[in-house]
Design a protein around this motif. Sequence first.
Motif, PDB file in Angstrom:
ATOM      1  N   SER A  28     -53.672 -12.358   7.992  1.00 63.01           N
ATOM      2  CA  SER A  28     -53.914 -10.939   7.307  1.00 63.01           C
ATOM      3  C   SER A  28     -54.588 -10.180   8.411  1.00 63.01           C
ATOM      4  O   SER A  28     -54.238  -8.982   8.522  1.00 63.01           O
ATOM      5  CB  SER A  28     -55.157 -11.140   6.328  1.00 63.01           C
ATOM      6  N   ALA A  29     -54.970 -10.860   9.460  1.00 65.52           N
ATOM      7  CA  ALA A  29     -55.401 -10.071  10.907  1.00 65.52           C
ATOM      8  C   ALA A  29     -53.869  -9.426  11.469  1.00 65.52           C
ATOM      9  O   ALA A  29     -53.877  -8.123  12.062  1.00 65.52           O
ATOM     10  CB  ALA A  29     -56.052 -10.913  12.013  1.00 65.52           C
TER      11      ALA A  29
ATOM     12  N   LEU B 194     -58.119  -1.784  12.667  1.00 66.45           N
ATOM     13  CA  LEU B 194     -58.096  -2.540  13.517  1.00 66.45           C
ATOM     14  C   LEU B 194     -59.532  -3.217  13.678  1.00 66.45           C
ATOM     15  O   LEU B 194     -59.629  -4.701  14.141  1.00 66.45           O
ATOM     16  CB  LEU B 194     -58.001  -2.015  14.730  1.00 66.45           C
ATOM     17  N   GLU B 195     -60.585  -2.716  13.257  1.00 59.89           N
ATOM     18  CA  GLU B 195     -61.907  -3.445  13.444  1.00 59.89           C
ATOM     19  C   GLU B 195     -61.836  -4.627  12.272  1.00 59.89           C
ATOM     20  O   GLU B 195     -62.373  -5.798  12.772  1.00 59.89           O
ATOM     21  CB  GLU B 195     -63.032  -2.371  13.164  1.00 59.89           C
ATOM     22  N   GLY B 196     -61.493  -4.277  11.218  1.00 60.27           N
ATOM     23  CA  GLY B 196     -61.217  -5.368  10.261  1.00 60.27           C
ATOM     24  C   GLY B 196     -60.328  -6.466  10.731  1.00 60.27           C
ATOM     25  O   GLY B 196     -60.621  -7.637  10.682  1.00 60.27           O
TER      26      GLY B 196
ATOM     27  N   ALA C 216     -61.487 -10.511  11.329  1.00 65.01           N
ATOM     28  CA  ALA C 216     -60.556 -11.567  11.133  1.00 65.01           C
ATOM     29  C   ALA C 216     -59.909 -12.096  11.789  1.00 65.01           C
ATOM     30  O   ALA C 216     -59.849 -13.599  12.116  1.00 65.01           O
ATOM     31  CB  ALA C 216     -59.602 -11.146   9.900  1.00 65.01           C
ATOM     32  N   ALA C 217     -59.419 -11.738  13.062  1.00 67.61           N
ATOM     33  CA  ALA C 217     -58.918 -12.328  14.182  1.00 67.61           C
ATOM     34  C   ALA C 217     -60.013 -13.430  15.012  1.00 67.61           C
ATOM     35  O   ALA C 217     -59.823 -14.634  15.065  1.00 67.61           O
ATOM     36  CB  ALA C 217     -58.065 -11.616  15.095  1.00 67.61           C
ATOM     37  N   GLY C 218     -61.129 -12.801  15.056  1.00 72.27           N
ATOM     38  CA  GLY C 218     -62.157 -13.768  15.807  1.00 72.27           C
ATOM     39  C   GLY C 218     -62.383 -14.876  15.019  1.00 72.27           C
ATOM     40  O   GLY C 218     -62.757 -15.994  15.486  1.00 72.27           O
TER      41      GLY C 218
ATOM     42  N   VAL D 217     -54.057  -8.429  17.901  1.00 68.43           N
ATOM     43  CA  VAL D 217     -54.964  -7.512  17.581  1.00 68.43           C
ATOM     44  C   VAL D 217     -55.306  -6.670  18.943  1.00 68.43           C
ATOM     45  O   VAL D 217     -55.314  -5.435  18.768  1.00 68.43           O
ATOM     46  CB  VAL D 217     -55.958  -8.009  16.960  1.00 68.43           C
ATOM     47  N   ARG D 218     -55.838  -7.183  19.918  1.00 66.08           N
ATOM     48  CA  ARG D 218     -56.281  -6.522  21.153  1.00 66.08           C
ATOM     49  C   ARG D 218     -55.039  -5.724  21.750  1.00 66.08           C
ATOM     50  O   ARG D 218     -55.189  -4.628  22.207  1.00 66.08           O
ATOM     51  CB  ARG D 218     -56.567  -7.500  22.194  1.00 66.08           C
ATOM     52  N   ALA D 219     -53.868  -6.162  21.723  1.00 66.40           N
ATOM     53  CA  ALA D 219     -52.664  -5.638  22.023  1.00 66.40           C
ATOM     54  C   ALA D 219     -52.267  -4.102  21.150  1.00 66.40           C
ATOM     55  O   ALA D 219     -52.211  -2.875  21.725  1.00 66.40           O
ATOM     56  CB  ALA D 219     -51.474  -6.328  22.103  1.00 66.40           C
TER      57      ALA D 219
END
Length: 64
Positions: free
Chosen positions: A2-3, A26-28, A32-34, A45-47
Amino acid sequence: MSARATSALAMPYWPGSSIADRRAWLEGAAEAAGESGDEVVRTVVRANRTELVMSCGDPEGGTY
């Protein structure tokens, strides 16, 4: 997963959403990625975050 999907939807290529909405997505996605523990997902996500702030000309892009 989902991230990755959420961060892809936040990209500025899709019409209809404001930059503020895209940043919120992106914050969400970053949260989720973290939680996923998956370094590949965190990197994607950072890219995407970097691409969004560069695309919208955000002068404080490095702070996101």
